[in-house]
Design a protein around this motif. Structure first.
Motif, short mmCIF file in Angstrom:
data_model
loop_
_atom_site.label_atom_id
_atom_site.label_comp_id
_atom_site.label_asym_id
_atom_site.label_seq_id
_atom_site.Cartn_x
_atom_site.Cartn_y
_atom_site.Cartn_z
N THR A 68 0.83 -1.20 0.00
CA THR A 68 0.00 0.00 0.00
C THR A 68 0.86 1.25 0.00
O THR A 68 1.78 1.39 0.82
CB THR A 68 -0.93 0.03 1.23
N ARG A 73 -3.29 3.48 -2.26
CA ARG A 73 -3.20 2.78 -3.54
C ARG A 73 -2.21 1.63 -3.46
O ARG A 73 -1.10 1.79 -2.96
CB ARG A 73 -2.77 3.75 -4.64
N ASP A 187 0.31 -0.08 -12.13
CA ASP A 187 0.71 -0.21 -10.72
C ASP A 187 2.16 -0.63 -10.60
O ASP A 187 2.90 -0.15 -9.74
CB ASP A 187 -0.18 -1.23 -10.01
N THR A 192 -0.06 6.04 -13.86
CA THR A 192 -1.51 5.91 -13.89
C THR A 192 -1.93 4.97 -15.01
O THR A 192 -1.17 4.74 -15.96
CB THR A 192 -2.18 7.26 -14.11
#
Length: 234
Positions: A68, A73, A187, A192
């Motif tokens: 995390t 996120r 990720d 993005t």
């Protein structure tokens, strides 16, 4: 997760730490204590912050480990396959897992409890030495990844990811042998989803890659390597 029974001595994963040490007579008592589970695609089997329940070794399948980050996120920190070890971050120094882990496809996992792992480390020096080298190698990779994030632009990070999964999982019928969504690619690359899609579209337009659903195929391997050569990705 469905519990299964697997015999380490018939396992084909030569890279597994357990498999590599089965020739040692004292390993028999510890192998008998392990538990095996079948984890379905997309199922989480390690929750970040949960109490440590030993180490997992992948018998078959693929797994992503996540951590995390900012604003809650999740960022993918590692992709793993047959023979790899999961849950080693924090083992021996923390009572809780420092990462989360999900199956990317139906996966068979072998689990050795905290107590069993500590017994092995205390009584089998060959295993302890091998695990020490493994930790050193993983630390080096983590440091390299930090430098990449600091010095690579978005396009270079996506290319670096594509080359990494190409090396890690190989290519079958012209496609890398792992399914990753555009979000998962973003990720892992630290960007993005929209930016990742734009880079993939650009690479596809330049005939450097091809895509089929969640799979990507490398068409211009040398050209992609050249783009990030200054970062010494290898």
């Amino acid at each position: 997760m469905k519990e299964d029974h697997l015999i380490c001595y018939s396992c084909v994963n030569e890279n597994c730490f357990i498999k590599k040490h089965l020739h040692l007579e004292q390993m028999k008592q510890y192998v008998a204590k392990k538990h095996s589970f079948v984890c379905k695609k997309s199922q989480q089997f390690i929750t970040e912050g949960a109490p440590l329940q030993g180490l997992y070794f992948i018998c078959s399948g693929k797994v992503k480990t996540v951590k995390t980050g900012i604003n809650g996120r999740e960022q993918i920190v590692r992709l793993t396959k047959n023979g790899d070890t999961i849950g080693f971050r924090g083992f021996g120094t923390s009572k809780r897992y420092l990462i989360g882990a999900y199956a990317l496809e139906d996966t068979v996992l072998c689990n050795f409890s905290n107590e069993t792992m500590m017994e092995i480390l205390q009584h089998i020096p060959e295993f302890t030495y091998a695990l020490m080298l493994f930790y050193a190698d993983e630390l080096n990779k983590s440091e390299n990844n930090i430098r990449k994030i600091a010095h690579m632009n978005v396009r270079e990070r996506v290319i670096d990811l594509l080359l990494y999964i190409h090396r890690k999982f190989g290519q079958v019928n012209g496609l890398i042998d792992i399914e990753l969504s555009r979000k998962e690619i973003a990720d892992f690359a630290g960007t993005t989803e929209e930016q990742a899609i734009r880079v993939l579209s650009s690479l596809k337009k330049g005939a450097l890659i091809k895509t089929e659903g969640k799979r990507v195929g490398i068409l211009g391997l040398s050209e992609l390597r050249s783009e990030i050569m200054e970062h010494k990705y290898f």
